[in-house]
Design an enzyme around this catalytic site. Sequence first.
Site, PDB file in Angstrom:
ATOM      1  N   SER A 181      21.628  93.262  62.934  1.00  0.00           N
ATOM      2  CA  SER A 181      22.911  93.914  62.648  1.00  0.00           C
ATOM      3  C   SER A 181      23.685  93.142  61.577  1.00  0.00           C
ATOM      4  O   SER A 181      23.185  93.001  60.461  1.00  0.00           O
ATOM      5  CB  SER A 181      23.700  94.067  63.949  1.00  0.00           C
ATOM      6  OG  SER A 181      24.776  94.947  63.768  1.00  0.00           O
ATOM      7  N   ASP A 191      20.085 104.621  67.071  1.00  0.00           N
ATOM      8  CA  ASP A 191      21.099 103.569  67.041  1.00  0.00           C
ATOM      9  C   ASP A 191      22.453 104.215  66.756  1.00  0.00           C
ATOM     10  O   ASP A 191      22.637 104.866  65.717  1.00  0.00           O
ATOM     11  CB  ASP A 191      20.701 102.593  65.925  1.00  0.00           C
ATOM     12  CG  ASP A 191      21.621 101.396  65.802  1.00  0.00           C
ATOM     13  OD1 ASP A 191      22.836 101.562  66.018  1.00  0.00           O
ATOM     14  OD2 ASP A 191      21.112 100.310  65.480  1.00  0.00           O
ATOM     15  N   HIS A 222      20.452 100.102  69.218  1.00  0.00           N
ATOM     16  CA  HIS A 222      20.915  98.883  68.534  1.00  0.00           C
ATOM     17  C   HIS A 222      20.742  97.629  69.409  1.00  0.00           C
ATOM     18  O   HIS A 222      21.077  96.534  68.974  1.00  0.00           O
ATOM     19  CB  HIS A 222      22.392  99.063  68.176  1.00  0.00           C
ATOM     20  CG  HIS A 222      22.874  98.180  67.061  1.00  0.00           C
ATOM     21  ND1 HIS A 222      22.428  98.315  65.762  1.00  0.00           N
ATOM     22  CD2 HIS A 222      23.743  97.125  67.027  1.00  0.00           C
ATOM     23  CE1 HIS A 222      23.016  97.405  64.979  1.00  0.00           C
ATOM     24  NE2 HIS A 222      23.814  96.670  65.731  1.00  0.00           N
TER      25      HIS A 222
END
Lengths: 290, 290
Positions: free
Chosen positions: A154, A232, A269
């Site tokens: 991320s 995600d 995610h």
Amino acid sequence: MEVVSKNKVAGGFLYKVKIGSAPSLGGLSSTANVYVPPAALGGGHKVPAVVFLAGLTCTEDNAAQKGGFFNAAARTSLALIFPDTSPRGAGITGESDAWDFGVGAGFYLNATKEPFAQFYNMENFVTKDLLEAIAATPLFNAIDTSKLSVTGHSMGGHGALTLYLKHPSIFRAASAFAPICNPTQCPWGVKAFSGYLSGGVEEGKAHDATELISKVEKTRRINILVDSGLDDAFHLQKQLLPENFEKASRAAGFGVDQVQVNLREGYDHSYYFVSSFAEAHIDWHAKRLL
Amino acid sequence: MEVVSKNKVAGGFLYKVKIGSAPSLGGLSSTANVYVPPAALGGGHKVPAVVFLAGLTCTEDNAAQKGGFFNAAARTSLALIFPDTSPRGAGITGESDAWDFGVGAGFYLNATKEPFAQFYNMENFVTKDLLEAIAATPLFNAIDTSKLSVTGHSMGGHGALTLYLKHPSIFRAASAFAPICNPTQCPWGVKAFSGYLSGGVEEGKAHDATELISKVEKTRRINILVDSGLDDAFHLQKQLLPENFEKASRAAGFGVDQVQVNLREGYDHSYYFVSSFAEAHIDWHAKRLL
């Protein structure tokens, strides 16, 4: 550097260390996890290392505890280095008020806007202070800091891509899990760059993987691997924009042999996603470091 | 049973489910994680399952997030079932005051002492309510609840060994990570049995793996694997006592082919230890279930 704790994992040892008085963090201390694989224990041979950069709200512990990297790192004889995601304890007003800015959200850049510029220089911390501290610590003698690559999740995926593109003399390759690929074009990046950089989002282009890949020397051999989940929530919110990074890479002349972007059906995610591909990423790094 | 969340991991899906009104828990609800491996998705073939029992203070999430079981479970086509460690919300005075008794510390037995007897029946919950709920849920049609084994960590390792020894018709094998092996002889077990059982520690012998292995039918084929770390602080404090269990197993005539106890140099009690041997345990279960 002081060893805070030590855990045996996958035949090697994971050390939590405290780096005292880091210049890039305005003299603040920082903690990191450093994994020494079994092949490098007890005066064994030198091993390369992969630096893992964590995402928003995380610390040096999230990927160590949930990432599932150690068995593969032990098998391929790679060290792993997990820094924290920001300085802690700067005492800047409001620095802990948001989960996507300030503490836990350093974005792996050097801030140019006060009051952050004194403390929030995670780019220098990761590429200088941390590596120098490891190189200077006898316990980590077996880690060859001249053979490094970088990965992350991320915001840390953004860090991995940008630090690799900006520091070719330090990192030989970069992989990323669900990275923020084009931060000048997404809400997280706009907020971070507006807060940390005196030149705002425009200055942020120097810390944007999609901008950087367009300007990289065409003669440079690029080694980038991206995995990102199609379910995600942040992908669906257009915070990650891997499609922009892939398009810019192709436009810049880098094919799948140099920039591989895998969009994975059904994955989200979380670290469940990261751990699903952790072994594949470690094997990919091993091929480029060994 | 209600699906609370769903994460793709290692090609399969991890479902967090809420089991409403469990009779063994006095009608309380409970949450669990259930992993369906890729081979069992979309009307695939039936797969066996391994139940993972967690340790003191844990929930259904600890091993799912940190255990590192999914890649191996996907590869061997095993489902995984992670229940919680106790009822929650019984409202018994003081049930949340200690980390080693009450909430998060159900010890996988059926309490016989009031006020716990109404709610704290994790043995029945794991072996009846939970399995029946899974068997009755179309989403989990591919899980063959007639082919089960059990594993666990610490208090959950105690649970795995004792539920396997007490319920041969349910579980075909048991493995354990740093299990409490002889709870009638350690502080954790004495506290738990004194609190949950009207007959106290004497009644606790029926929930003590070292006692149970001594009394098991000699004709029964035993399948037990234990890994425990020699630098585990709780091992050094004599809370785990794997040496007692191994000695009792040998005295009862079970050799290493039936009861294997590995004491691992340098490993501690953490999930770093568990994740180091997770793949080996899954492979061990697969051999006994497939």
